[in-house]
Design a protein around this motif. Structure first.
Motif, PDB file in Angstrom:
ATOM      1  N   ILE A  17      -1.708   0.169   7.352  1.00 37.77           N
ATOM      2  CA  ILE A  17      -3.052  -0.483   7.223  1.00 37.77           C
ATOM      3  C   ILE A  17      -2.775  -1.572   6.213  1.00 37.77           C
ATOM      4  CG2 ILE A  17      -4.972  -0.483   6.587  1.00 37.77           C
ATOM      5  CD1 ILE A  17      -4.617   0.529   9.785  1.00 37.77           C
TER       6      ILE A  17
ATOM      7  N   CYS B 161      -8.171   8.118   7.021  1.00 36.89           N
ATOM      8  CA  CYS B 161      -7.945   6.538   6.601  1.00 36.89           C
ATOM      9  C   CYS B 161      -9.359   6.071   7.528  1.00 36.89           C
ATOM     10  CB  CYS B 161      -6.853   5.571   7.653  1.00 36.89           C
ATOM     11  SG  CYS B 161      -7.760   3.942   7.458  1.00 36.89           S
ATOM     12  N   VAL B 162     -10.202   5.085   6.686  1.00 41.47           N
ATOM     13  CA  VAL B 162     -11.041   4.790   7.208  1.00 41.47           C
ATOM     14  C   VAL B 162     -11.560   4.219   8.001  1.00 41.47           C
ATOM     15  CG1 VAL B 162     -10.958   2.896   5.801  1.00 41.47           C
ATOM     16  CG2 VAL B 162     -13.192   3.909   5.578  1.00 41.47           C
TER      17      VAL B 162
ATOM     18  N   TYR C 193      -7.453   4.547   1.340  1.00 41.91           N
ATOM     19  CA  TYR C 193      -7.497   3.317   0.616  1.00 41.91           C
ATOM     20  C   TYR C 193      -8.372   3.505  -0.920  1.00 41.91           C
ATOM     21  CZ  TYR C 193     -12.501   4.485   0.493  1.00 41.91           C
ATOM     22  OH  TYR C 193     -14.187   4.401   0.915  1.00 41.91           O
TER      23      TYR C 193
HETATM   24 MO    MO Z   1      -7.799   2.045   5.162  1.00 44.29          MO
END
Ligand code: MO
Ligand code: MTE
Length: 342
Positions: free
Chosen positions: A24, A69-70, A154
């Protein structure tokens, strides 16, 4: 999914397929001939720099974490080995004014992220050199990345080369550019800050049906008639288009990560080269829609929560090339394959 995992998956997340680990954001560090090293600077009385082998010679810790993960994918039980942030800080004497920590990457866009020092320490932030017993590969941030357990991924920077202790916070790259939430607790779904868009401006834009190339993070456009919308190149992370009429809308090259299209009418919509990571397309009408070249990591076509509730509709004219569906969650991929051939 085995039921004993369910209490480890935060709201709105789904598990990646066995052995999968998506890449990502940036895919490689900035190119330079300098040897890798990590410096610790800022509000410390003794700034210090370590080479990779010096880091390897410090006491190593091993932690097993769940990655969230977002963009809505999770990967459980990943084992990282390296040096605790706490260990590095003990070498540098943090000044009383030091309240935040910023992690900076060797990156063309000077990527970084930050935390309060208190959070970084209570979460046991690791300066990782290995994953699952092998050196971290370049694509996943090797030779050095930080790992922050219990926060969206992140907060874990790839190609870490600078740790800076700050007296005031400095927002990281995604937090400043894309409105990612600065606290990033997946259990509280702290994905985005509230949109800055003025309400009247939003209404004016909806009436114009032209979002092209605009930054409209978190745009609220639920249950609207937006047929023929022009939105090529628009930044629409976390936008809400649930139940809207978007027939023939043009989203070419748009950033639609984590956007909501639940039960939208997307007949003949154009998503060519769009970023749909983490997007919710459950129950959407996708007859004749074109997904050529778009990214669908973490995207959903049916609602996984109620067993197979709200399913997207496809027809022979829906364009969903195999390379585009390949990174989907296994259950989502099975559903899409079934619906496309059935
Ligand atoms: Mo992410
Ligand atoms: N240098 C750098 N670090 C980064 C990013 C990035 O774009 N550049 N993206 C972040 C995001 S949003 C995530 S989810 C993870 C992804 O790590 P992975 O590619 O190893 O899965 O890295 C984080 N750290």
């Amino acid at each position: 999914m085995p039921s004993d995992y369910s209490n480890r998956i935060p709201p709105g997340q789904q598990l990646v397929g066995a052995g999968k680990w998506p890449i990502i954001g940036e895919r490689s560090p900035a190119q330079t001939s300098r040897a890798w090293q990590l410096s610790l600077t800022g509000c410390v009385t003794k700034p210090k720099t370590w080479t990779v082998s010096e880091l390897r010679n410090l006491p190593q810790s091993r932690i097993t974490i769940d990655i969230h993960c977002v963009t809505r994918w999770s990967k459980l039980d990943v084992e990282f080995t390296g040096v605790l942030l706490e260990t590095l800080l003990a070498h540098c004497d943090v000044s009383p004014s030091g309240k935040y920590v910023s992690f900076g990457a060797r990156s063309d866009r000077r990527h970084s992220t930050s935390l309060t020092l208190a959070t970084a320490l209570t979460q046991k932030t690791l300066i990782a050199l290995e994953v699952d017993g092998a050196p971290l590969g370049t694509d996943h941030g090797g030779p050095i990345r930080n790992i922050v357990p219990g926060r969206y991924f992140y907060k874990s920077v790839k190609w870490l080369e600078e740790i800076e202790i700050l007296s005031r916070d400095r927002l990281g790259f995604w937090e400043a550019e894309s409105g990612y939430h600065n606290a990033a607790d997946p259990w509280q779904e702290q994905r985005y800050i509230a949109p800055s868009l003025d309400r009247r401006e939003a209404i004016r834009l909806i009436e114009s049906r032209d979002f092209s190339n605009r930054d409209l993070m978190g745009m609220e456009a639920k249950n609207r008639d937006l047929s023929g919308l022009r939105a090529s190149g628009a930044a629409l992370r976390n936008a809400d288009f649930s139940e809207s009429n978007l027939q023939g809308a043009d989203f070419t090259g748009a950033n639609l990560s984590n956007s909501h299209f639940k039960q939208s009418d997307l007949q003949r919509a154009n998503f060519v080269d769009a970023d749909l990571e983490g997007a919710d397309l459950s129950g959407a009408d996708l007859r004749g829609a074109d997904f050529t070249g778009c990214s669908l990591i973490g995207a959903s076509f049916f609602d996984p929560a109620p067993a197979m509730g709200l399913r997207a509709i496809f027809d022979k004219k829906t364009i969903l090339p195999e390379e585009v569906t390949e990174p989907l969650f296994p259950e989502q991929l099975a559903f899409v394959r079934d619906a496309l051939t059935g």
